[in-house]
Motif scaffolding. Structure first.
Motif, PDB file in Angstrom:
ATOM      1  N   ILE A   1       0.844  -1.190   0.000  1.00  0.00           N
ATOM      2  CA  ILE A   1       0.000   0.000   0.000  1.00  0.00           C
ATOM      3  C   ILE A   1       0.883   1.246   0.000  1.00  0.00           C
ATOM      4  N   ALA A   2       0.528   2.209  -0.831  1.00  0.00           N
ATOM      5  CA  ALA A   2       1.218   3.503  -0.823  1.00  0.00           C
ATOM      6  C   ALA A   2       0.204   4.606  -0.560  1.00  0.00           C
ATOM      7  N   VAL A   3       0.620   5.577   0.219  1.00  0.00           N
ATOM      8  CA  VAL A   3      -0.223   6.741   0.494  1.00  0.00           C
ATOM      9  C   VAL A   3       0.463   7.958  -0.109  1.00  0.00           C
ATOM     10  N   GLN A   4      -0.215   8.586  -1.066  1.00  0.00           N
ATOM     11  CA  GLN A   4       0.282   9.845  -1.620  1.00  0.00           C
ATOM     12  C   GLN A   4      -0.236  10.951  -0.715  1.00  0.00           C
ATOM     13  N   MET A   5       0.662  11.704  -0.094  1.00  0.00           N
ATOM     14  CA  MET A   5       0.255  12.567   1.013  1.00  0.00           C
ATOM     15  C   MET A   5       1.215  13.745   1.131  1.00  0.00           C
ATOM     16  N   ASP A   6       0.904  14.634   2.053  1.00  0.00           N
ATOM     17  CA  ASP A   6       1.835  15.688   2.417  1.00  0.00           C
ATOM     18  C   ASP A   6       2.982  15.073   3.215  1.00  0.00           C
ATOM     19  N   PRO A   7       4.108  15.771   3.353  1.00  0.00           N
ATOM     20  CA  PRO A   7       5.258  15.175   4.056  1.00  0.00           C
ATOM     21  C   PRO A   7       4.874  14.609   5.420  1.00  0.00           C
ATOM     22  N   ILE A   8       5.344  13.398   5.699  1.00  0.00           N
ATOM     23  CA  ILE A   8       4.907  12.665   6.884  1.00  0.00           C
ATOM     24  C   ILE A   8       5.270  13.395   8.169  1.00  0.00           C
ATOM     25  N   GLU A   9       6.331  14.184   8.139  1.00  0.00           N
ATOM     26  CA  GLU A   9       6.748  14.885   9.354  1.00  0.00           C
ATOM     27  C   GLU A   9       5.793  16.018   9.725  1.00  0.00           C
TER      28      GLU A   9
ATOM     29  N   LEU B   1      -3.518   5.344  -2.009  1.00  0.00           N
ATOM     30  CA  LEU B   1      -4.488   6.292  -1.480  1.00  0.00           C
ATOM     31  C   LEU B   1      -4.077   7.710  -1.856  1.00  0.00           C
ATOM     32  N   ILE B   2      -4.997   8.477  -2.417  1.00  0.00           N
ATOM     33  CA  ILE B   2      -4.775   9.907  -2.618  1.00  0.00           C
ATOM     34  C   ILE B   2      -5.166  10.612  -1.328  1.00  0.00           C
ATOM     35  N   ARG B   3      -4.194  11.216  -0.651  1.00  0.00           N
ATOM     36  CA  ARG B   3      -4.477  11.796   0.656  1.00  0.00           C
ATOM     37  C   ARG B   3      -3.829  13.171   0.871  1.00  0.00           C
ATOM     38  N   GLN B   4      -3.227  13.775  -0.187  1.00  0.00           N
ATOM     39  CA  GLN B   4      -2.645  15.085   0.049  1.00  0.00           C
ATOM     40  C   GLN B   4      -3.758  16.129   0.124  1.00  0.00           C
ATOM     41  N   ASP B   5      -3.540  17.136   0.957  1.00  0.00           N
ATOM     42  CA  ASP B   5      -4.537  18.189   1.138  1.00  0.00           C
ATOM     43  C   ASP B   5      -4.568  19.132  -0.068  1.00  0.00           C
ATOM     44  N   PRO B   6      -5.717  19.775  -0.306  1.00  0.00           N
ATOM     45  CA  PRO B   6      -5.734  20.887  -1.259  1.00  0.00           C
ATOM     46  C   PRO B   6      -4.785  21.990  -0.791  1.00  0.00           C
ATOM     47  N   PRO B   7      -4.451  23.012  -1.595  1.00  0.00           N
ATOM     48  CA  PRO B   7      -5.290  23.531  -2.678  1.00  0.00           C
ATOM     49  C   PRO B   7      -5.372  22.587  -3.883  1.00  0.00           C
ATOM     50  N   PHE B   8      -6.555  22.539  -4.454  1.00  0.00           N
ATOM     51  CA  PHE B   8      -6.800  21.712  -5.620  1.00  0.00           C
ATOM     52  C   PHE B   8      -6.470  22.562  -6.850  1.00  0.00           C
ATOM     53  N   ASP B   9      -5.188  22.636  -7.138  1.00  0.00           N
ATOM     54  CA  ASP B   9      -4.712  23.471  -8.233  1.00  0.00           C
ATOM     55  C   ASP B   9      -4.292  22.581  -9.402  1.00  0.00           C
ATOM     56  N   MET B  10      -3.653  23.187 -10.410  1.00  0.00           N
ATOM     57  CA  MET B  10      -3.279  22.397 -11.580  1.00  0.00           C
ATOM     58  C   MET B  10      -2.196  21.374 -11.248  1.00  0.00           C
ATOM     59  N   GLY B  11      -1.409  21.628 -10.190  1.00  0.00           N
ATOM     60  CA  GLY B  11      -0.472  20.601  -9.751  1.00  0.00           C
ATOM     61  C   GLY B  11      -1.204  19.372  -9.272  1.00  0.00           C
ATOM     62  N   TYR B  12      -2.284  19.584  -8.515  1.00  0.00           N
ATOM     63  CA  TYR B  12      -3.118  18.482  -8.020  1.00  0.00           C
ATOM     64  C   TYR B  12      -3.743  17.736  -9.201  1.00  0.00           C
ATOM     65  N   VAL B  13      -4.283  18.513 -10.141  1.00  0.00           N
ATOM     66  CA  VAL B  13      -4.931  17.909 -11.311  1.00  0.00           C
ATOM     67  C   VAL B  13      -3.917  17.124 -12.140  1.00  0.00           C
TER      68      VAL B  13
END
Length: 312
Positions: free
Chosen positions: A6-14, A86-98
């Motif tokens: 399992i991989a979680v795509q997220m903001d930095p774990i720290e 899992l997609i778990r990074q927080d917004p902003p939902f910008d073009m980088g997110y898209v």
């Protein structure tokens, strides 16, 4: 059940707030089930000669405030090497997110929530599908039309569409002589994107409700209470969480939204509700499951992985 990678795509774990982080709770439950748990940030993902890869870290995680994670291994892995992402990074939902969702659509791994669904369900704009469930709402960039809409109400709330946690949300009195100027300034600050306006609901002083929906069914709820005179109840904006129960209005809203969630393959969503009115449909990185368990005993990470293992 075989062990999953399992991989979680997220903001930095720290950066995790250990006692509140939903991604951490999901990772711990996966780890407790014997699954191999990895994480990476969106910036770690890249396309290389036909293969989407990520610089990923295999980690051991816990609720220990002093040391909630240990990176055991770092490797560049093809996303196809994972069973579940899992997609778990927080917004902003910008073009980088898209743009990142386009990477994730190229993998054979099961991605939750699905990247196309995350694009299709705009968390604030998707309520436009359900006008009968929502406060009176306006979305656009025509300032004259916004002023006309606002005149119907004593106060309105203006929102930037693609932020989170109460950021980019203000309340204005429509009769104020500087309403037009302030609304215009807010619209200009939003750039090229539309903004959303809603009739202000005084009932928010009694909190808003986060309704957890798992596989289209209401799972549980908590209430967020605004503090210090702020009308925003988001914990990120200083609100506090309190126990709540799923009521008939919640079930009615969940039943109305469920076909859209099912159509898009959304497994886990968080619906925001004020006084029986739908405010937002959260599908990027719904939060507050640790608070739900503390207040009600309902263990959403357990139920989530039960569902995922059933799909594997």
């Amino acid at each position: 059940m075989k062990s999953l990678r399992i991989a979680v795509q997220m903001d930095p774990i720290e950066t995790m707030v250990v006692q509140r982080d939903t991604s951490l709770a999901l990772m711990i439950e996966a780890q407790n089930r014997g699954h191999e748990t990895w994480w990476f940030t969106p910036n770690d993902v890249f396309f290389d000669a036909g293969v989407v890869k990520a610089r990923a870290r295999r980690a051991s995680v816990s609720l220990n405030e002093a040391k909630h994670y240990e990176n055991l291994e770092t490797a560049i892995r093809a996303l196809d090497d994972f069973d579940v992402i899992l997609i778990r990074q927080d917004p902003p939902f910008d073009m980088g997110y898209v743009s990142n969702t386009y990477f994730l659509e190229l993998t054979k791994a099961r991605v939750l929530n699905p990247p196309r669904a995350v694009r299709n369900i705009s968390e604030k704009m998707s309520i436009m599908y359900f006008p009968e469930l929502t406060p009176k709402t306006w979305v656009g960039r025509d300032l004259d039309a916004l002023v006309d809409f606002a005149k119907r109400f004593d106060q309105v709330v203006l929102k930037v569409l693609y932020l989170m946690g109460g950021d980019g949300v203000i309340k204005l009195k429509s009769s104020d002589p500087d309403f037009r100027a302030r609304a215009g300034k807010f619209m200009d600050a939003a750039g090229r994107e539309p903004i959303l306006a809603q009739e202000f609901m005084p009932a928010v002083s009694g909190g808003d409700k986060r309704l957890f929906v798992l596989d289209g069914e209401p799972f549980g709820a908590i209430r967020r209470m605004p503090q210090g005179g702020d009308f925003r109840a988001n914990l990120h904006a200083g609100g506090i969480a309190e126990p709540a129960e799923v009521d008939e209005n919640d079930r009615r809203i969940a039943a109305a939204v469920a076909p859209l969630l099912k159509q898009e393959g959304i497994l886990f969503a968080g619906l925001d509700v004020i006084a029986g009115k739908l405010i937002e449909i959260n599908v990027t990185s719904p939060t507050l499951v640790q608070e739900l368990k503390r207040f009600t005993g309902l263990d959403l990470p357990k139920a989530f992985w039960d569902k995922v293992e059933g799909l594997a």
